[in-house]
Write an enzyme that holds these catalytic residues in place. Structure first.
Site, PDB file in Angstrom:
ATOM      1  N   SER A  71       0.842  -1.196   0.000  1.00 13.82           N
ATOM      2  CA  SER A  71       0.000   0.000   0.000  1.00 13.82           C
ATOM      3  C   SER A  71       0.874   1.242   0.000  1.00 13.82           C
ATOM      4  O   SER A  71       1.661   1.465   0.928  1.00 13.82           O
ATOM      5  CB  SER A  71      -0.900   0.017   1.236  1.00 13.82           C
ATOM      6  OG  SER A  71      -1.433   1.317   1.391  1.00 13.82           O
ATOM      7  N   HIS A  95      -1.407  -1.365  -4.110  1.00  6.28           N
ATOM      8  CA  HIS A  95      -2.667  -1.121  -3.402  1.00  6.28           C
ATOM      9  C   HIS A  95      -2.770   0.379  -3.144  1.00  6.28           C
ATOM     10  O   HIS A  95      -1.874   0.987  -2.545  1.00  6.28           O
ATOM     11  CB  HIS A  95      -2.680  -1.911  -2.087  1.00  6.28           C
ATOM     12  CG  HIS A  95      -3.966  -1.796  -1.336  1.00  6.28           C
ATOM     13  ND1 HIS A  95      -5.071  -2.566  -1.636  1.00  6.28           N
ATOM     14  CD2 HIS A  95      -4.331  -1.014  -0.295  1.00  6.28           C
ATOM     15  CE1 HIS A  95      -6.066  -2.248  -0.824  1.00  6.28           C
ATOM     16  NE2 HIS A  95      -5.637  -1.302   0.010  1.00  6.28           N
ATOM     17  N   ASP A 125      -5.049   3.457  -1.588  1.00  6.46           N
ATOM     18  CA  ASP A 125      -6.111   3.741  -0.622  1.00  6.46           C
ATOM     19  C   ASP A 125      -6.677   5.133  -0.810  1.00  6.46           C
ATOM     20  O   ASP A 125      -6.011   6.127  -0.531  1.00  6.46           O
ATOM     21  CB  ASP A 125      -5.536   3.616   0.796  1.00  6.46           C
ATOM     22  CG  ASP A 125      -5.239   2.175   1.146  1.00  6.46           C
ATOM     23  OD1 ASP A 125      -6.171   1.363   1.105  1.00  6.46           O
ATOM     24  OD2 ASP A 125      -4.070   1.866   1.456  1.00  6.46           O
ATOM     25  N   MET A 149      -9.323   7.867   0.395  1.00  9.50           N
ATOM     26  CA  MET A 149     -10.132   8.219   1.578  1.00  9.50           C
ATOM     27  C   MET A 149     -10.736   9.602   1.396  1.00  9.50           C
ATOM     28  O   MET A 149     -10.051  10.516   0.924  1.00  9.50           O
ATOM     29  CB  MET A 149      -9.250   8.227   2.826  1.00  9.50           C
ATOM     30  CG  MET A 149      -8.512   6.925   3.052  1.00  9.50           C
ATOM     31  SD  MET A 149      -7.458   7.053   4.499  1.00  9.50           S
ATOM     32  CE  MET A 149      -6.687   5.439   4.485  1.00  9.50           C
ATOM     33  N   HIS A 171      -8.662   0.813  -3.578  1.00  5.86           N
ATOM     34  CA  HIS A 171      -9.548   0.565  -2.435  1.00  5.86           C
ATOM     35  C   HIS A 171     -10.249   1.883  -2.103  1.00  5.86           C
ATOM     36  O   HIS A 171      -9.627   2.802  -1.581  1.00  5.86           O
ATOM     37  CB  HIS A 171      -8.677   0.064  -1.268  1.00  5.86           C
ATOM     38  CG  HIS A 171      -9.413  -0.174   0.009  1.00  5.86           C
ATOM     39  ND1 HIS A 171      -8.756  -0.415   1.205  1.00  5.86           N
ATOM     40  CD2 HIS A 171     -10.734  -0.251   0.291  1.00  5.86           C
ATOM     41  CE1 HIS A 171      -9.650  -0.600   2.166  1.00  5.86           C
ATOM     42  NE2 HIS A 171     -10.857  -0.498   1.640  1.00  5.86           N
ATOM     43  N   MET A 208     -12.372   4.020   0.042  1.00  5.67           N
ATOM     44  CA  MET A 208     -12.981   4.232   1.363  1.00  5.67           C
ATOM     45  C   MET A 208     -13.721   5.558   1.296  1.00  5.67           C
ATOM     46  O   MET A 208     -13.325   6.548   1.926  1.00  5.67           O
ATOM     47  CB  MET A 208     -11.890   4.227   2.435  1.00  5.67           C
ATOM     48  CG  MET A 208     -11.372   2.830   2.720  1.00  5.67           C
ATOM     49  SD  MET A 208      -9.799   2.832   3.583  1.00  5.67           S
ATOM     50  CE  MET A 208      -8.704   3.004   2.187  1.00  5.67           C
ATOM     51  N   MET A 265     -11.185  -6.080   6.064  1.00  4.61           N
ATOM     52  CA  MET A 265     -10.393  -5.107   6.818  1.00  4.61           C
ATOM     53  C   MET A 265      -9.977  -5.751   8.141  1.00  4.61           C
ATOM     54  O   MET A 265     -10.813  -6.252   8.883  1.00  4.61           O
ATOM     55  CB  MET A 265     -11.210  -3.850   7.122  1.00  4.61           C
ATOM     56  CG  MET A 265     -11.458  -2.905   5.957  1.00  4.61           C
ATOM     57  SD  MET A 265      -9.981  -2.292   5.097  1.00  4.61           S
ATOM     58  CE  MET A 265      -8.932  -1.710   6.421  1.00  4.61           C
ATOM     59  N   ASP A 299      -6.379  -6.648   4.697  1.00  7.47           N
ATOM     60  CA  ASP A 299      -5.827  -5.297   4.671  1.00  7.47           C
ATOM     61  C   ASP A 299      -5.819  -4.664   6.056  1.00  7.47           C
ATOM     62  O   ASP A 299      -6.872  -4.439   6.653  1.00  7.47           O
ATOM     63  CB  ASP A 299      -6.683  -4.460   3.700  1.00  7.47           C
ATOM     64  CG  ASP A 299      -6.148  -3.058   3.477  1.00  7.47           C
ATOM     65  OD1 ASP A 299      -5.049  -2.753   3.969  1.00  7.47           O
ATOM     66  OD2 ASP A 299      -6.836  -2.275   2.796  1.00  7.47           O
TER      67      ASP A 299
HETATM   68  C1  DX5 Z   1      -6.270   1.357   5.944  1.00  7.56           C
HETATM   69  C2  DX5 Z   1      -5.913   1.049   4.503  1.00  7.56           C
HETATM   70  C3  DX5 Z   1      -4.771   0.123   4.390  1.00  7.56           C
HETATM   71  C4  DX5 Z   1      -3.488   0.674   4.959  1.00  7.56           C
HETATM   72  C5  DX5 Z   1      -2.717  -0.487   5.478  1.00  7.56           C
HETATM   73  O1  DX5 Z   1      -7.434   2.081   5.994  1.00  7.56           O
HETATM   74  O2  DX5 Z   1      -6.993   0.442   3.830  1.00  7.56           O
HETATM   75  O3  DX5 Z   1      -4.579  -0.324   3.063  1.00  7.56           O
HETATM   76  O4  DX5 Z   1      -2.723   1.364   4.015  1.00  7.56           O
HETATM   77  O5  DX5 Z   1      -1.632   0.009   6.169  1.00  7.56           O
HETATM   78  P1  DX5 Z   1      -0.813  -0.884   7.205  1.00  7.56           P
HETATM   79  O6  DX5 Z   1      -0.289  -2.064   6.427  1.00  7.56           O
HETATM   80  O7  DX5 Z   1       0.233   0.042   7.681  1.00  7.56           O
HETATM   81  O8  DX5 Z   1      -1.777  -1.311   8.276  1.00  7.56           O
HETATM   82 ZN    ZN Z   2      -6.543  -0.520   1.782  1.00  3.88          ZN
END
Ligand code: DX5
Ligand code: ZN
Length: 225
Positions: free
Chosen positions: A9, A34, A36, A38, A67, A69, A138, A176
């Site tokens: 990620s 990956h 993320d 948000m 991903h 969110m 998650m 994840d």
């Molecule tokens: C969290 C994200 C993850 C995050 C994981 O909301 O969806 O993908 O980047 O990070 P680590 O591996 O540091 O927990």
């Molecule tokens: Zn993620």
């Protein structure tokens, strides 16, 4: 050869030097990027959107696993597909018309995934599991990297695996949050196919070595079949 996939990620990468992090993943044994996204609404944090993803896609030599969110993800599916996403995962909790949203992702030419927050019962996706390419569990509350793995996820992975077998679904199980070398073996043995790792990779002294170790883990080590 192990068949599981590793998806670092970029959330944990150095954003002032994304080029180096992208090159590192390109040259490593990792399988996907990956990414993320948000929105500060579905999760209490804001990361990046399609503009940055489009830039990443110009350098990335491996599939972009996006991903989302975000609330109302259906409004942005075509934009993320156009930005270069190969797979798009939306949250169950953000989609009142999940079946339609999944079809929309597929029509955009992407692999379709659904993510479940830690409290959302795995059984809730039973009626849609045959339509999914990815089921993302998650293992932390979404919104931040660097959190502690919620151990209960292990039995949720087992539950998801048996549901996928029962329904003859092709869905890959992606895990994840808080994934690292300390728990990767257990997660894979429980039935996961894809390991997402942010901090464990990018905060390590030698990220490439961590990826290689994760990739090299065998799902069924001697004595654990
Ligand atoms: C969290 C994200 C993850 C995050 C994981 O909301 O969806 O993908 O980047 O990070 P680590 O591996 O540091 O927990
Ligand atoms: Zn993620």
């Amino acid at each position: 050869m192990s068949k599981h996939l590793i998806a670092p990620s970029l959330l944990a990468a150095d954003f002032l030097d994304l080029q180096s992090s992208i090159a590192l993943v390109n040259e490593s044994k990792a399988d996907w990027f990956h990414l993320d996204v948000m929105d500060g609404r579905f999760v209490p944090n804001i990361s990046f959107g399609m503009f940055i993803i489009k830039q990443i896609s110009t350098l990335a030599k491996k599939p972009l696993d996006v991903h989302l969110m975000i609330e109302e993800p259906e409004r942005y599916i075509s934009a993320f597909a156009a930005a270069g996403a190969q797979s798009i995962t939306v949250h169950y909790e953000a989609c009142p018309h999940l079946h339609r949203t999944i079809q929309q992702i597929k029509e955009a030419g992407c692999r379709a995934g659904v993510a479940l927050n830690p409290h959302t019962p795995v059984s809730l996706v039973e009626d849609i599991i045959e339509d999914l390419d990815l089921l993302l569990l998650m293992s932390v509350n979404p919104g931040f990297g660097g959190q502690k793995f919620i151990y209960r996820t292990i039995s949720r992975i087992e539950q998801a695996r048996s549901m996928i077998i029962t329904h003859n679904s092709r869905a890959l199980i992606e895990v994840d949050g808080g994934v690292g070398l300390q728990n990767a073996q257990k997660i894979l043995s429980a039935g996961a196919d894809v390991l997402v790792a942010g901090s464990a990779v990018f905060k390590a002294e030698d990220p490439r070595w961590v990826i290689e170790q994760m990739k090299g883990i065998s799902e069924n080590p001697v004595g654990m079949v």
